[in-house]
Design a protein around this motif. Structure first.
Motif, PDB file in Angstrom:
ATOM      1  N   PRO A  40       0.717  -1.379  -0.060  1.00  0.00           N
ATOM      2  CA  PRO A  40       0.126  -0.101   0.078  1.00  0.00           C
ATOM      3  C   PRO A  40       0.728   1.363  -0.132  1.00  0.00           C
ATOM      4  CG  PRO A  40      -1.164  -1.509   1.439  1.00  0.00           C
ATOM      5  CD  PRO A  40       0.221  -2.270   0.902  1.00  0.00           C
ATOM      6  N   PRO A  41       1.852   1.394   0.565  1.00  0.00           N
ATOM      7  CA  PRO A  41       2.694   2.456   0.733  1.00  0.00           C
ATOM      8  C   PRO A  41       3.159   2.872  -0.659  1.00  0.00           C
ATOM      9  CG  PRO A  41       3.373   1.502   2.661  1.00  0.00           C
ATOM     10  CD  PRO A  41       2.611   0.384   1.805  1.00  0.00           C
ATOM     11  N   LEU A  42       3.631   1.743  -1.736  1.00  0.00           N
ATOM     12  CA  LEU A  42       3.975   1.961  -2.915  1.00  0.00           C
ATOM     13  C   LEU A  42       2.565   2.507  -3.792  1.00  0.00           C
ATOM     14  CD1 LEU A  42       5.957  -1.425  -3.520  1.00  0.00           C
ATOM     15  CD2 LEU A  42       6.703   1.085  -2.929  1.00  0.00           C
ATOM     16  N   LEU A  43       1.582   1.733  -3.508  1.00  0.00           N
ATOM     17  CA  LEU A  43       0.202   2.204  -4.203  1.00  0.00           C
ATOM     18  C   LEU A  43       0.101   3.837  -3.930  1.00  0.00           C
ATOM     19  CD1 LEU A  43      -2.090  -0.555  -3.519  1.00  0.00           C
ATOM     20  CD2 LEU A  43      -0.799  -0.212  -5.613  1.00  0.00           C
ATOM     21  N   ILE A  44       0.135   4.226  -2.398  1.00  0.00           N
ATOM     22  CA  ILE A  44       0.184   5.719  -2.324  1.00  0.00           C
ATOM     23  C   ILE A  44       1.110   6.502  -3.017  1.00  0.00           C
ATOM     24  CG2 ILE A  44       0.319   7.374  -0.513  1.00  0.00           C
ATOM     25  CD1 ILE A  44      -0.823   5.161   1.532  1.00  0.00           C
ATOM     26  N   GLY A  45       2.419   6.226  -3.131  1.00  0.00           N
ATOM     27  CA  GLY A  45       3.488   6.945  -3.823  1.00  0.00           C
ATOM     28  C   GLY A  45       3.030   6.947  -5.291  1.00  0.00           C
ATOM     29  N   ALA A  46       2.484   5.867  -6.048  1.00  0.00           N
ATOM     30  CA  ALA A  46       2.139   5.840  -7.328  1.00  0.00           C
ATOM     31  C   ALA A  46       0.962   6.842  -7.475  1.00  0.00           C
ATOM     32  CB  ALA A  46       1.515   4.349  -7.805  1.00  0.00           C
ATOM     33  N   ALA A  47       0.035   6.939  -6.428  1.00  0.00           N
ATOM     34  CA  ALA A  47      -1.076   7.826  -6.549  1.00  0.00           C
ATOM     35  C   ALA A  47      -0.706   9.280  -6.646  1.00  0.00           C
ATOM     36  CB  ALA A  47      -2.143   7.756  -5.479  1.00  0.00           C
ATOM     37  N   MET A 280      16.439  16.120  -0.900  1.00  0.00           N
ATOM     38  CA  MET A 280      16.643  15.819  -2.051  1.00  0.00           C
ATOM     39  C   MET A 280      15.583  16.086  -2.770  1.00  0.00           C
ATOM     40  SD  MET A 280      18.838  12.326  -1.139  1.00  0.00           S
ATOM     41  CE  MET A 280      18.827  11.850  -2.999  1.00  0.00           C
ATOM     42  N   THR A 281      14.251  15.820  -2.409  1.00  0.00           N
ATOM     43  CA  THR A 281      13.055  16.200  -3.300  1.00  0.00           C
ATOM     44  C   THR A 281      13.078  17.652  -3.450  1.00  0.00           C
ATOM     45  OG1 THR A 281      12.104  14.355  -2.020  1.00  0.00           O
ATOM     46  CG2 THR A 281      10.785  15.965  -3.465  1.00  0.00           C
ATOM     47  N   LEU A 282      13.148  18.401  -2.874  1.00  0.00           N
ATOM     48  CA  LEU A 282      13.077  20.069  -3.174  1.00  0.00           C
ATOM     49  C   LEU A 282      14.241  20.399  -3.913  1.00  0.00           C
ATOM     50  CD1 LEU A 282      12.671  21.487   0.580  1.00  0.00           C
ATOM     51  CD2 LEU A 282      11.074  21.447  -1.317  1.00  0.00           C
ATOM     52  N   ASP A 283      15.624  19.420  -3.922  1.00  0.00           N
ATOM     53  CA  ASP A 283      16.515  19.761  -5.064  1.00  0.00           C
ATOM     54  C   ASP A 283      16.289  19.262  -6.232  1.00  0.00           C
ATOM     55  OD1 ASP A 283      17.807  21.338  -3.139  1.00  0.00           O
ATOM     56  OD2 ASP A 283      19.018  19.703  -2.361  1.00  0.00           O
ATOM     57  N   GLY A 284      15.122  18.183  -6.474  1.00  0.00           N
ATOM     58  CA  GLY A 284      14.927  17.843  -7.614  1.00  0.00           C
ATOM     59  C   GLY A 284      15.577  16.357  -7.898  1.00  0.00           C
ATOM     60  N   GLN A 285      16.385  16.098  -6.974  1.00  0.00           N
ATOM     61  CA  GLN A 285      16.903  14.625  -7.023  1.00  0.00           C
ATOM     62  C   GLN A 285      16.321  13.505  -6.729  1.00  0.00           C
ATOM     63  OE1 GLN A 285      20.427  15.028  -4.496  1.00  0.00           O
ATOM     64  NE2 GLN A 285      21.180  17.166  -5.157  1.00  0.00           N
ATOM     65  N   LEU A 286      14.943  13.654  -6.298  1.00  0.00           N
ATOM     66  CA  LEU A 286      13.990  12.600  -5.717  1.00  0.00           C
ATOM     67  C   LEU A 286      12.840  12.880  -6.138  1.00  0.00           C
ATOM     68  CD1 LEU A 286      14.432   9.813  -4.286  1.00  0.00           C
ATOM     69  CD2 LEU A 286      13.505  11.054  -2.262  1.00  0.00           C
ATOM     70  N   ASP A 287      12.206  11.974  -6.647  1.00  0.00           N
ATOM     71  CA  ASP A 287      10.679  12.174  -7.173  1.00  0.00           C
ATOM     72  C   ASP A 287       9.760  12.298  -5.945  1.00  0.00           C
ATOM     73  OD1 ASP A 287      11.207  11.748  -9.842  1.00  0.00           O
ATOM     74  OD2 ASP A 287      10.401   9.885  -9.802  1.00  0.00           O
ATOM     75  N   VAL A 288       8.708  13.133  -6.319  1.00  0.00           N
ATOM     76  CA  VAL A 288       7.702  13.188  -4.952  1.00  0.00           C
ATOM     77  C   VAL A 288       6.959  12.188  -4.533  1.00  0.00           C
ATOM     78  CG1 VAL A 288       5.671  14.441  -4.042  1.00  0.00           C
ATOM     79  CG2 VAL A 288       7.314  15.688  -5.420  1.00  0.00           C
ATOM     80  N   GLY A 289       6.836  11.142  -5.375  1.00  0.00           N
ATOM     81  CA  GLY A 289       6.059   9.792  -5.214  1.00  0.00           C
ATOM     82  C   GLY A 289       7.167   8.836  -4.377  1.00  0.00           C
ATOM     83  N   ILE A 290       8.456   9.128  -4.714  1.00  0.00           N
ATOM     84  CA  ILE A 290       9.297   7.969  -4.201  1.00  0.00           C
ATOM     85  C   ILE A 290       9.635   8.580  -2.565  1.00  0.00           C
ATOM     86  CG2 ILE A 290      11.709   7.450  -3.958  1.00  0.00           C
ATOM     87  CD1 ILE A 290      11.658   7.220  -6.996  1.00  0.00           C
TER      88      ILE A 290
END
Length: 596
Positions: A40-47, A280-290
């Motif tokens: 489910p956390p992966l599904l939430i990330g996918a959403a 890392m997400t704010l710097d664009g190095q990591l997707d928001v979903g991940i």
């Protein structure tokens, strides 16, 4: 030398080998349940990824570009994963619960069966409460662990492995930060386990003592009441229960410290994920979903690890119980049966003692250099003062113990060479201390002769002069006698014991003080019964009352473990020795023989 902490687990794994395939199936279902539970956390990330990335989402990279199609696929995967999680949850619960019941049943039955093989000496040196604690408390503790704790260990391990793999795949940097506390968690778990092991061993020992005290007090409840000692027994129980509480408190203090410590260690990893992942997400190095997946997975990792304390606690209790169960199963059988068949029938059964010596404790002999022979169909009386060795002689004949020196033979076969089952089936014992089981009169008469018909049971009762009083009872032969036969009088219990021996139809009959605790009228009735059952059998009569054996073919007089005199009643009186003095004390008759 103490055993390593993993020793009980290894012993348990060896014991559960017959259930290995079922254990593997249950373990697989536990693993798959946790696998789908972590989805489910992966599904939430996918959403989140669909909403943020839209046509550039993960699903779009798999060929599903339209947003409605992506949401439909996400919904389908959600239903599938939740359905599979539910299916495997049902499967592992059914498998583990049935396994725990089957292993619990087998462990209790195996322990009980092994107890039946142990010699009498084991029961005389081991408290019954300790044995009962193993058969009940320890076996139940093992069942509780297999019912829930085994699944919990598998699922915690699965969580750590899968979450760790996802973190490494998403970002090795964040994985290092999140998983850095894990060695400390594992070390802490084993450290707590090693400290809990002796504490729970002491808890199990205190349970044994408590059970032993309760069993002992209940068994002597009549004595407690007659001596108005109820308050004393309450104080004794309070003392034992307080010791149990103290032992448990020490274990509770140690086990309770585990959750707060582990929670704070895991907090370090969670904060690392929160801060580094967010940066890392704010710097664009990591997707928001991940990033969303990692945050949720860190939470999913937190709670199972905080429950690790409870699981380790349950595991350690189970291992302490396993140790005691396996110790019982590994107790060596000191009384090994011989292989020579001994098929005796009434009319057989010549008994010979040759140079027999015996000691319960080395250096403290009870019997010394006993030499005598009993012919088949002969009635022999054995008399002597208290402590002369009369009851020990009975135990040796039944091979409850082996002789220290010399040999005992029946029809020329050494008891140590004879098949033990054949030997004991050939001997009937009627003792002063009659034991009746909490069942019906019919069941108690037929005990040991389970294939006998109702007509044969009734005939045995008639021979024992028990039929008349049985028929006057509310339910006749189906009347329940109560624990240890407490609903019957001493004479009634004794007659049922005689009926039981008659039904057994043994070649050798041993009467151990069979009439010493009954009134004169009952004694006369029992004596008539014994004369019937002793006819054409080898009979050994252990007696305190010399009048009981005055008509015996021969009388053996024991004195401090030695055969002091031997002969008929008249011959022994003529010798004016030990027997004559005992006779004088009991009857008040003055001997007319010159003591010189």
């Amino acid at each position: 030398m103490s055993q390593p902490a993993t020793a009980p687990l290894r012993r348990l794994l060896r014991y559960t080998t017959p259930w290995r395939l079922r254990i593997q199936a249950a373990s697989l279902c536990s693993f798959l349940n946790k696998l789908f539970d972590l989805a489910p956390p992966l599904l939430i990330g996918a959403a989140v990824d669909i909403v943020v990335q839209r046509e550039n989402s993960w699903f779009a990279n798999w060929g599903v570009v339209a947003l409605e199609d992506q949401l439909a696929l996400l919904t389908f995967l959600t239903v599938l994963i939740w359905g599979l999680e539910s299916i495997f949850e049902y499967a592992f619960k059914v498998l583990w619960r049935n396994l725990s019941q089957d292993i619990q049943h087998a462990a209790r039955l195996d322990a009980w069966a092994h107890l039946q093989k142990l010699e009498l000496a084991y029961f005389e040196r081991t408290h019954s409460g300790r044995i009962m604690a193993v058969l009940n408390d320890d076996v139940n503790q093992l069942e509780r662990f297999l019912d829930g704790g085994a699944n919990e260990l598998i699922q915690v391990s699965t969580t750590v492995i899968i979450v760790g793999a996802i973190f490494v795949a998403a970002s090795p940097t964040i994985a290092l930060s999140a998983m850095l506390p894990m060695p400390l968690v594992i070390y802490g778990a084993f450290k707590f386990q090693s400290r809990l092991e002796p504490l729970y061993g002491e808890v199990r020992e205190r349970v044994s003592r408590l059970s032993s005290h309760l069993a002992n007090s209940l068994g002597g409840i009549a004595t407690v009441k007659s001596y108005v000692s109820e308050q004393y027994e309450i104080e004794q129980l309070d003392r034992e229960s307080q010791q149990y509480k103290i032992a448990n408190a020490a274990a509770i203090r140690t086990s309770s410290a585990f959750v707060p410590v582990i929670r704070m260690v895991i907090l370090v990893g969670f904060c690392g994920t929160l801060y580094l992942g967010g940066k890392m997400t704010l710097d664009g190095q990591l997707d928001v979903g991940i990033y969303s997946v990692l945050i949720f997975l860190t939470q999913r990792l937190l709670w199972p690890l905080t429950r690790l304390a409870e699981t380790v606690d349950q595991y350690q209790r189970a291992m302490a119980s396993t140790q005691r169960i396996m110790d019982l199963l590994d107790t060596p059988v000191g009384m090994v049966s011989g292989t020579t068949a001994l098929k005796l029938h009434p009319g057989d059964g010549a008994v010979r003692f040759k140079d027999v010596g015996f000691a319960y404790t080395e250096g403290h002999p009870i019997l010394r250099d006993l030499n005598f022979a009993i012919e088949a169909k002969q009635t022999v009386g054995v008399v002597g003062a208290t402590g002369s060795g009369k009851s020990t002689l009975v135990k040796l004949l039944l091979r409850f113990y082996d002789v220290t020196d010399g040999a005992i033979s029946v029809d020329g076969i050494d008891l140590r060479d004879a098949d033990l089952t054949d030997l004991r089936r050939s001997i009937g014992l009627v003792s002063q201390d009659v034991f009746l089981f909490d069942g019906t009169i019919r069941e108690n008469i037929a005990y040991g002769s389970f294939d006998k018909s109702d007509a044969e049971i009734e005939q045995a009762a008639r021979f024992a002069e028990a039929h008349e009083f049985i028929t006057r009872l509310p339910n006749g032969y189906d009347t329940r006698v109560g624990e240890r036969g407490q609903r019957l009088s001493g004479g009634q219990r004794q007659r049922l014991s005689i009926a039981r021996s008659i039904l057994k139809d043994p070649a050798v009959l041993i009467l151990d003080e069979a009439t010493s605790a009954v009134d004169n009228e009952t004694e006369a009735a029992i004596q008539r019964s014994l004369e019937r059952v002793a006819h054409q059998r080898t009979t050994v009569v252990i007696a305190h009352r010399l009048s009981t054996v005055r008509n015996a073919d021969q009388i053996l007089v024991l004195d401090q473990g030695r055969l002091a005199e031997q002969g008929t009643h008249e011959n022994l009186l003529a010798q004016n020795g030990v027997y004559a003095k005992l006779w004088h004390v009991q009857t008040g008759e003055q001997t007319t023989h010159d003591p010189s």
